[in-house]
Design a protein around this motif. Structure first.
Motif, PDB file in Angstrom:
ATOM      1  N   GLN A  74      10.831  20.374  57.572  1.00  0.00           N
ATOM      2  CA  GLN A  74      11.193  21.410  58.529  1.00  0.00           C
ATOM      3  C   GLN A  74      10.465  21.235  59.856  1.00  0.00           C
ATOM      4  N   ASN A  75       9.298  20.616  59.828  1.00  0.00           N
ATOM      5  CA  ASN A  75       8.502  20.434  61.041  1.00  0.00           C
ATOM      6  C   ASN A  75       8.844  19.125  61.764  1.00  0.00           C
ATOM      7  N   ALA A  76       9.700  18.304  61.167  1.00  0.00           N
ATOM      8  CA  ALA A  76      10.047  17.014  61.767  1.00  0.00           C
ATOM      9  C   ALA A  76      10.863  17.222  63.040  1.00  0.00           C
ATOM     10  N   VAL A  77      10.719  16.293  63.963  1.00  0.00           N
ATOM     11  CA  VAL A  77      11.449  16.353  65.230  1.00  0.00           C
ATOM     12  C   VAL A  77      12.856  15.821  64.991  1.00  0.00           C
ATOM     13  N   ASP A  78      13.840  16.601  65.408  1.00  0.00           N
ATOM     14  CA  ASP A  78      15.241  16.256  65.218  1.00  0.00           C
ATOM     15  C   ASP A  78      15.869  15.693  66.486  1.00  0.00           C
ATOM     16  N   ARG A  79      15.435  16.213  67.639  1.00  0.00           N
ATOM     17  CA  ARG A  79      16.018  15.795  68.913  1.00  0.00           C
ATOM     18  C   ARG A  79      14.993  15.976  70.017  1.00  0.00           C
ATOM     19  N   VAL A  80      15.018  15.077  71.001  1.00  0.00           N
ATOM     20  CA  VAL A  80      14.125  15.151  72.156  1.00  0.00           C
ATOM     21  C   VAL A  80      14.979  15.032  73.408  1.00  0.00           C
ATOM     22  N   ASP A  81      14.815  15.985  74.324  1.00  0.00           N
ATOM     23  CA  ASP A  81      15.444  15.916  75.637  1.00  0.00           C
ATOM     24  C   ASP A  81      14.329  15.696  76.648  1.00  0.00           C
ATOM     25  N   LEU A  82      14.410  14.604  77.393  1.00  0.00           N
ATOM     26  CA  LEU A  82      13.370  14.232  78.347  1.00  0.00           C
ATOM     27  C   LEU A  82      13.982  14.108  79.729  1.00  0.00           C
ATOM     28  N   SER A  83      13.425  14.842  80.692  1.00  0.00           N
ATOM     29  CA  SER A  83      13.920  14.754  82.069  1.00  0.00           C
ATOM     30  C   SER A  83      13.142  13.698  82.827  1.00  0.00           C
ATOM     31  N   SER A  84      13.670  13.300  83.968  1.00  0.00           N
ATOM     32  CA  SER A  84      13.015  12.279  84.781  1.00  0.00           C
ATOM     33  C   SER A  84      11.718  12.793  85.394  1.00  0.00           C
ATOM     34  N   ARG A  85      11.517  14.111  85.409  1.00  0.00           N
ATOM     35  CA  ARG A  85      10.277  14.683  85.949  1.00  0.00           C
ATOM     36  C   ARG A  85       9.185  14.817  84.902  1.00  0.00           C
ATOM     37  N   GLY A  86       9.487  14.455  83.643  1.00  0.00           N
ATOM     38  CA  GLY A  86       8.488  14.521  82.593  1.00  0.00           C
ATOM     39  C   GLY A  86       8.548  15.773  81.746  1.00  0.00           C
ATOM     40  N   VAL A  88       9.929  18.027  78.732  1.00  0.00           N
ATOM     41  CA  VAL A  88      10.419  17.695  77.398  1.00  0.00           C
ATOM     42  C   VAL A  88      10.885  18.973  76.707  1.00  0.00           C
ATOM     43  N   LEU A  89      11.998  18.874  76.002  1.00  0.00           N
ATOM     44  CA  LEU A  89      12.459  19.927  75.115  1.00  0.00           C
ATOM     45  C   LEU A  89      12.601  19.296  73.736  1.00  0.00           C
ATOM     46  N   VAL A  90      11.759  19.722  72.795  1.00  0.00           N
ATOM     47  CA  VAL A  90      11.721  19.146  71.456  1.00  0.00           C
ATOM     48  C   VAL A  90      12.398  20.107  70.492  1.00  0.00           C
ATOM     49  N   HIS A  91      13.357  19.602  69.737  1.00  0.00           N
ATOM     50  CA  HIS A  91      14.064  20.376  68.711  1.00  0.00           C
ATOM     51  C   HIS A  91      13.553  19.932  67.353  1.00  0.00           C
ATOM     52  N   ARG A  92      13.153  20.873  66.532  1.00  0.00           N
ATOM     53  CA  ARG A  92      12.675  20.558  65.185  1.00  0.00           C
ATOM     54  C   ARG A  92      13.786  20.824  64.174  1.00  0.00           C
ATOM     55  N   CYS A  93      13.658  20.268  62.972  1.00  0.00           N
ATOM     56  CA  CYS A  93      14.666  20.439  61.932  1.00  0.00           C
ATOM     57  C   CYS A  93      14.808  21.900  61.506  1.00  0.00           C
ATOM     58  N   SER A  94      13.773  22.692  61.698  1.00  0.00           N
ATOM     59  CA  SER A  94      13.816  24.104  61.332  1.00  0.00           C
ATOM     60  C   SER A  94      14.623  24.927  62.333  1.00  0.00           C
ATOM     61  N   GLY A  95      15.025  24.331  63.460  1.00  0.00           N
ATOM     62  CA  GLY A  95      15.747  25.056  64.496  1.00  0.00           C
ATOM     63  C   GLY A  95      14.848  25.503  65.635  1.00  0.00           C
ATOM     64  N   GLU A  96      13.541  25.335  65.487  1.00  0.00           N
ATOM     65  CA  GLU A  96      12.596  25.724  66.531  1.00  0.00           C
ATOM     66  C   GLU A  96      12.705  24.765  67.712  1.00  0.00           C
ATOM     67  N   ARG A  97      12.634  25.322  68.918  1.00  0.00           N
ATOM     68  CA  ARG A  97      12.646  24.513  70.141  1.00  0.00           C
ATOM     69  C   ARG A  97      11.362  24.761  70.901  1.00  0.00           C
ATOM     70  N   GLN A  98      10.753  23.679  71.388  1.00  0.00           N
ATOM     71  CA  GLN A  98       9.503  23.780  72.132  1.00  0.00           C
ATOM     72  C   GLN A  98       9.648  23.039  73.447  1.00  0.00           C
TER      73      GLN A  98
END
Length: 151
Positions: A74-86, A88-98
């Motif tokens: 559930q804590n594993a990273v499922d998706r990463v969105d990275l902008s050119s400015r640095g 980051v939006l990290v999506h975890r398997c649990s549905g949490e976004r950071q």
């Protein structure tokens, strides 16, 4: 962090990386433990037997943990969105976004990327390990270019 967007669309200068299971990382994990076992066995003849027993126990534990690396928790990273400015939006398997920022020290090689990022309120950097088997090759290449040559 407006370049990441919330509508799910990839904007210009943003790389969206969807991760699959880490296929070969358990091999690296196990090889590291085998090298440690070899070192323990050959460092001191008196402790050789104890080192072998301790190394075998450690090898069993490491093998179990390596098997868990290939599964998605559930804590594993499922998706990463990275902008050119640095940003980051990290999506975890649990549905949490950071949300966070890329920090210095990221490692970029032809086959592996270690992305270090920190949440907006966090003190410590978290790593995300990306390899050619867990990420689509074109996305990995875009991520490598973005990390090597930031705008």
């Amino acid at each position: 962090m407006t370049s990441l967007g919330t509508n799910g669309l990839e904007s210009a200068g943003t790389v969206r990386v969807i991760l699959g299971p880490a296929g070969f990382l358990w091999v690296l994990w196990s090889l590291g433990n085998l090298v440690g076992l070899w070192t323990l066995c050959h460092c001191n003849a008196r402790l050789g037997v104890l080192a072998c027993l301790g190394g075998c126990v450690q090898g069993l534990i490491a093998g179990w943990e390596a098997r868990l690396l290939t599964k998605r928790s559930q804590n594993a990273v499922d998706r990463v969105d990275l902008s050119s400015r640095g940003d980051v939006l990290v999506h975890r398997c649990s549905g949490e976004r950071q949300r966070g920022r890329v920090v210095a020290g990221c490692r970029v090689s032809p086959f592996l990327v270690i992305l270090y990022w920190r949440t907006e309120a966090g003190r410590y950097a978290d790593p995300v390990i990306l390899d050619g088997r867990s990420v689509a090759p074109e996305k990995l290449r875009k991520l490598q270019v973005l990390l090597r040559h930031p705008l």
